[in-house]
Design an enzyme around this catalytic site. Structure first.
Site, PDB file in Angstrom:
ATOM      1  N   THR A 119       0.806  -1.212   0.000  1.00  0.00           N
ATOM      2  CA  THR A 119       0.000   0.000   0.000  1.00  0.00           C
ATOM      3  C   THR A 119       0.845   1.270   0.000  1.00  0.00           C
ATOM      4  OG1 THR A 119      -1.464   1.311   1.410  1.00  0.00           O
ATOM      5  CG2 THR A 119      -0.112  -0.292   2.520  1.00  0.00           C
TER       6      THR A 119
ATOM      7  N   TYR B 126      -1.645   0.202  10.078  1.00  0.00           N
ATOM      8  CA  TYR B 126      -1.946  -0.495   8.820  1.00  0.00           C
ATOM      9  C   TYR B 126      -0.743  -0.444   7.885  1.00  0.00           C
ATOM     10  CZ  TYR B 126      -3.633  -1.120   4.088  1.00  0.00           C
ATOM     11  OH  TYR B 126      -3.752  -1.520   2.780  1.00  0.00           O
TER      12      TYR B 126
HETATM   13  C1  UD1 Z   1      -7.119   3.729   1.187  1.00  0.00           C
HETATM   14  C2  UD1 Z   1      -7.235   2.256   1.524  1.00  0.00           C
HETATM   15  C3  UD1 Z   1      -5.966   1.763   2.101  1.00  0.00           C
HETATM   16  C4  UD1 Z   1      -4.830   2.102   1.164  1.00  0.00           C
HETATM   17  C5  UD1 Z   1      -4.780   3.592   0.893  1.00  0.00           C
HETATM   18  C6  UD1 Z   1      -3.692   3.908  -0.114  1.00  0.00           C
HETATM   19  C7  UD1 Z   1      -9.255   1.172   2.231  1.00  0.00           C
HETATM   20  C8  UD1 Z   1     -10.300   1.033   3.271  1.00  0.00           C
HETATM   21  N1  UD1 Z   1      -8.318   2.061   2.467  1.00  0.00           N
HETATM   22  O1  UD1 Z   1      -7.011   4.443   2.392  1.00  0.00           O
HETATM   23  O2  UD1 Z   1      -6.055   0.362   2.296  1.00  0.00           O
HETATM   24  O3  UD1 Z   1      -3.633   1.702   1.720  1.00  0.00           O
HETATM   25  O4  UD1 Z   1      -6.025   3.982   0.358  1.00  0.00           O
HETATM   26  O5  UD1 Z   1      -3.636   5.280  -0.370  1.00  0.00           O
HETATM   27  O6  UD1 Z   1      -9.248   0.515   1.216  1.00  0.00           O
HETATM   28  N2  UD1 Z   1     -12.869  10.512   3.349  1.00  0.00           N
HETATM   29  C9  UD1 Z   1     -13.813  11.481   3.684  1.00  0.00           C
HETATM   30  N3  UD1 Z   1     -15.081  11.048   3.979  1.00  0.00           N
HETATM   31  C10 UD1 Z   1     -15.438   9.729   3.963  1.00  0.00           C
HETATM   32  C11 UD1 Z   1     -14.459   8.761   3.615  1.00  0.00           C
HETATM   33  C12 UD1 Z   1     -13.183   9.199   3.325  1.00  0.00           C
HETATM   34  O7  UD1 Z   1     -13.521  12.672   3.725  1.00  0.00           O
HETATM   35  O8  UD1 Z   1     -16.589   9.433   4.260  1.00  0.00           O
HETATM   36  C13 UD1 Z   1     -11.516  10.990   2.993  1.00  0.00           C
HETATM   37  C14 UD1 Z   1     -10.403  10.447   3.857  1.00  0.00           C
HETATM   38  O9  UD1 Z   1     -10.225  11.223   5.017  1.00  0.00           O
HETATM   39  C15 UD1 Z   1      -9.224  10.486   2.883  1.00  0.00           C
HETATM   40  C16 UD1 Z   1      -9.860  10.188   1.535  1.00  0.00           C
HETATM   41  O10 UD1 Z   1     -11.247  10.484   1.687  1.00  0.00           O
HETATM   42  O11 UD1 Z   1      -8.682  11.803   2.822  1.00  0.00           O
HETATM   43  C17 UD1 Z   1      -9.728   8.734   1.121  1.00  0.00           C
HETATM   44  O12 UD1 Z   1     -10.143   7.916   2.198  1.00  0.00           O
HETATM   45  P1  UD1 Z   1     -10.415   6.351   2.001  1.00  0.00           P
HETATM   46  O13 UD1 Z   1     -11.217   6.114   0.778  1.00  0.00           O
HETATM   47  O14 UD1 Z   1     -10.947   5.839   3.300  1.00  0.00           O
HETATM   48  O15 UD1 Z   1      -8.971   5.750   1.701  1.00  0.00           O
HETATM   49  P2  UD1 Z   1      -7.595   5.909   2.501  1.00  0.00           P
HETATM   50  O16 UD1 Z   1      -7.775   6.139   3.948  1.00  0.00           O
HETATM   51  O17 UD1 Z   1      -6.748   6.861   1.719  1.00  0.00           O
END
Ligand code: UD1
Length: 342
Positions: free
Chosen positions: A123, A150
């Site tokens: 990752t 993680y």
């Molecule tokens: C994801 C992966 C992780 C991987 C990483 C690589 C999952 C669960 N996570 O993590 O395994 O190592 O990418 O970059 O597959 N966000 C919001 N609102 C929401 C959900 C998310 O603002 O409701 C924001 C988060 O704070 C973040 C971004 O969206 O800034 C992406 O979040 P998310 O899709 O959860 O992925 P990562 O945490 O980056």
């Protein structure tokens, strides 16, 4: 090849299984504990081509040699893992056990049973909080300094794999550092390709991924969503990520198992080298689905870096990997069409 896919009933593993079943003659065995993987996904995959399924948790590692021997496994593609960043901050031991310990045991079994090729899902979280973003993407030589358990659990697994390969000439690996995987099976019902109708996608109901949550809002399963943090040093203050379509990521795995026949072990970033902010993703989802839903602001989520964008030069030049689904609208559209079917 006789390929074992751990976590093959899960989101990414099932897309790799789909491509292997559709485009190759390799014999596939899927191993999954079905904790987040979906039996329905396995049924759908079986309509493409038959394969063996073994329901097993990797922590029962004394059972793994039997699986490797029975199916004469020569290649392992290892997805089974816990993947949620904030959960890893709250429950780090779950991550060190499920990710690092299980991977170590799996490799021990692989070495003792003649498995020669190992493809590992790592990752971008291994890079931690990059200093030099968001101007240039991070390459594979960028310092790895995870900022959450993680990322650390995956980095430790990478080290185990590399050390094992150094000591065993017959064991080769490809380690993929994924950026943010999203979207669903690009499959059309009609030859004119007007009706996107994914057969598989992200099925786990409590998924935390941004694009999954935005698609749940677009189909009306959720009333609203939150942006976690708007005070990052990024284009609009919200977190920036490199979203890669799951079918392009899956294609990299198919390339990897053949790459290892001719080339040495190596580590590759898999992303598009383009970053989108949380706000941009939500806007894209609303636009492509012609929907609107309320978006609130919430504090930063534990363990979140500001921005992660890949430098993908290496995988493009060494594996001739050519991504096909870079369009954020298509990524959102496929996630949305899949969400409608769930
Ligand atoms: C994801 C992966 C992780 C991987 C990483 C690589 C999952 C669960 N996570 O993590 O395994 O190592 O990418 O970059 O597959 N966000 C919001 N609102 C929401 C959900 C998310 O603002 O409701 C924001 C988060 O704070 C973040 C971004 O969206 O800034 C992406 O979040 P998310 O899709 O959860 O992925 P990562 O945490 O980056």
């Amino acid at each position: 090849m006789n390929i074992l896919i751990t976590g093959g009933a899960g989101y990414i593993g099932s897309h790799v299984a789909k491509q292997l079943l559709e485009t190759t003659d390799h014999t596939i065995t899927i191993l999954d504990n079905l904790s987040t993987g979906s039996p329905k996904t396995l049924e759908t995959l079986k309509t493409i081509r038959d394969f063996e399924f073994v329901k097993l948790d990797l922590k029962a590692f004394d059972k793994i040699p039997e699986v490797l021997q029975k199916h004469q496994i020569d290649t392992i593609i290892h997805f089974a893992a816990s993947i949620v960043v904030p959960e890893s901050v709250e429950n780090p031991l779950k991550y060190y056990m499920n990710n690092t310990v299980n991977t170590t045991n799996l490799i021990k079994c692989a070495l003792e049973n003649g498995v020669g090729k190992f493809v590992f899902s790592s990752t971008a979280a291994t890079y931690g909080e990059p200093d030099s973003l968001p101007i240039n993407g991070i390459d594979e030589n960028f310092p790895t300094k995870p900022i959450n358990p993680y990322g650390m659990s995956k980095l430790m697994s990478e080290q185990v794999i590399q050390d094992a390969a150094k000591a065993n000439a017959d064991f080769k690996y490809v380690i993929f550092r994924y950026f943010n995987v999203a979207g669903a099976d690009i499959y059309y019902d009609d030859s004119a390709h007007t009706q996107l109708n994914p057969r598989i996608g992200q099925s786990f109901p409590n998924a935390t991924h941004l694009i999954k949550i935005a698609s749940e809002c677009a189909v009306g399963k959720r009333e609203k969503m939150a942006i976690f943090g708007d005070d990052f040093y990024t284009i609009d203050g919200t977190g920036v990520r490199d979203y890669i379509h799951v079918d392009d990521l899956a294609d990299a795995h198919i390339k990897a198992i053949h790459y290892l026949d001719e080339n040495p072990s190596d580590i590759f970033n898999v992303g598009y080298g383009q970053g989108f902010s949380v706000r941009q993703v939500i806007e894209a989802m609303k636009e492509v689905t012609e929907t609107d839903f309320p978006v609130e602001h919430a504090p930063r989520r534990a363990g979140d870096p500001a921005a992660l964008i890949s430098d993908n030069t290496k995988i493009k030049s060494k594996m001739q990997w050519i991504p096909k689904y870079k369009d954020l609208a298509l990524i959102c559209h496929s996630a949305y069409e899949w969400e409608k079917k769930l």
